[in-house]
Design a protein around this motif. Structure first.
Motif, short mmCIF file in Angstrom:
data_model
loop_
_atom_site.label_atom_id
_atom_site.label_comp_id
_atom_site.label_asym_id
_atom_site.label_seq_id
_atom_site.Cartn_x
_atom_site.Cartn_y
_atom_site.Cartn_z
N GLY A 175 -0.41 7.60 -2.92
CA GLY A 175 -0.59 9.58 -3.08
C GLY A 175 -1.46 9.49 -4.23
N GLU A 176 -1.28 10.62 -4.40
CA GLU A 176 -2.19 11.28 -5.81
C GLU A 176 -2.28 10.45 -7.25
N ASP A 177 -0.66 10.17 -7.19
CA ASP A 177 0.24 9.34 -8.51
C ASP A 177 -0.43 8.24 -8.46
N ASP A 200 -2.28 3.42 -0.50
CA ASP A 200 -2.70 4.42 -0.91
C ASP A 200 -1.29 5.09 -1.08
N PRO A 206 -3.29 5.19 -6.52
CA PRO A 206 -4.21 7.00 -6.54
C PRO A 206 -4.66 6.76 -5.80
N THR A 207 -4.69 7.64 -4.76
CA THR A 207 -5.38 8.18 -3.40
C THR A 207 -6.93 8.11 -4.36
N ALA A 208 -7.64 8.72 -5.61
CA ALA A 208 -8.80 8.81 -5.62
C ALA A 208 -9.30 7.95 -6.29
N GLU A 209 -8.58 6.67 -6.93
CA GLU A 209 -9.41 5.58 -6.68
C GLU A 209 -9.35 4.70 -6.08
N ARG A 218 4.04 7.72 -4.96
CA ARG A 218 4.72 8.60 -4.16
C ARG A 218 5.57 7.47 -3.60
N GLN A 277 1.66 1.77 -14.75
CA GLN A 277 2.99 2.39 -13.88
C GLN A 277 4.38 2.29 -14.97
#
Length: 288
Positions: free
Chosen positions: A221-223, A219, A198-201, A226, A253
């Motif tokens: 994506g958000e979760d 990356d 996830p991008t934020a991680e 993607r 996941q």
């Protein structure tokens, strides 16, 4: 300065920079510099290191102390027993991906025993080419294809195919996704280790990953899902009716990815664990 002295000094230095396993890291770098198997260092503790060698070794240790991954510093890694060239344009392959490749070549080898024609396999997001090359080397009845968006990564993959003598058995396509493949092309196996963090991680990862490995290869994506949505939605027309899809995914996941593929009517055959028994590899068949 002797081999033993330089090992001791560097083993004391690296922990101050946050590097784990400093003795092992030092020995691997020194063995690389001297062109020796690591264990032979123990037979050469009293060998005097020349001033030129000392200077070169300091450069290697400095790079590692800045948290550059060992594999980039030495320029290669071992994957399924194959030496694979690396640089910062390609992801460093992990042991989990070796398991993915092993599932792939076993599947292809089984096909070879029942089919007189060459099997075909697509490595989706080939990076260094390690998976495609392992399939070609371990399953001699396979024609490989490799799809990669990054031209710099593709250059590394081509270098690796030449190193292992499989240039004629792996065809490369450069571009973003299935759209760059010729119409009508279909495979017995589509295999992929897609980006799944996830991008934020990414900002929370250790410096070796966060600051050096190609973000595009990390990356998801958000979760983090993607590319799995893309594969579930788009891969089916490029897979033969009896073909298989094999994907590596991240911690936690498994169920989300199973749902994604079942929503697109794929038949999820299995989810296999890695060396720590964590769910890691999805195996699926084409939708009916």
């Amino acid at each position: 300065m002797t081999v033993l002295e330089i090992i001791k000094r560097s083993t004391d230095f690296l922990p101050r920079k946050g590097v784990d396993s400093p003795r092992l890291q030092t020995e691997l770098l020194l063995a690389h510099l001297l062109g020796l198997p690591r264990m032979k260092l123990y037979l050469n503790f009293e060998r005097v290191i020349t001033p030129s060698e000392v200077e070169k070794f300091r450069e290697l240790i400095q790079r590692r102390s800045q948290r550059e991954p060992l594999q980039y510093v030495v320029g290669s890694t071992s994957f399924c027993g194959l030496e694979i060239a690396l640089n910062q344009h390609v992801l460093i392959p992990r042991p989990e991906t070796e398991l993915l490749a092993e599932h792939g070549w076993r599947f292809l080898s089984q096909l070879s025993t029942t089919n007189s024609q060459l099997s075909t396999a697509l490595d989706f997001g080939a990076g260094s080419g390690c998976v495609a090359i392992a399939l070609a080397v371990k399953s001699l009845g396979t024609q490989g294809y490799a799809l990669e968006i990054c031209s710099n990564a593709m250059a590394v993959a081509r270098q690796n195919t030449e190193r292992h003598g499989v240039t004629e058995r792996i065809q490369f396509f450069e571009g973003d996704g299935f759209a760059v493949l010729p119409a009508g092309l279909a495979f017995d196996l589509i295999i992929s280790n897609p980006p799944y963090i996830p991008t934020a991680e990414i900002a929370t990862l250790q410096p070796e990953i966060r600051d050096y490995e190609p973000r595009r290869a990390l990356d998801g994506g958000e979760d983090g899902l993607r590319y799995f949505r893309c594969l579930a939605a788009e891969a089916s027309p490029f897979l033969k009716p009896s073909g298989g899809l094999m994907l590596e995914f991240g911690d936690g996941q498994a169920e989300a990815i199973r749902d994604i593929f079942q929503h697109e009517k794929w038949i999820v055959d299995a989810i296999h664990g890695d060396y720590t028994r964590r769910p890691r590899i999805l195996i699926a068949k084409r939708p009916d």
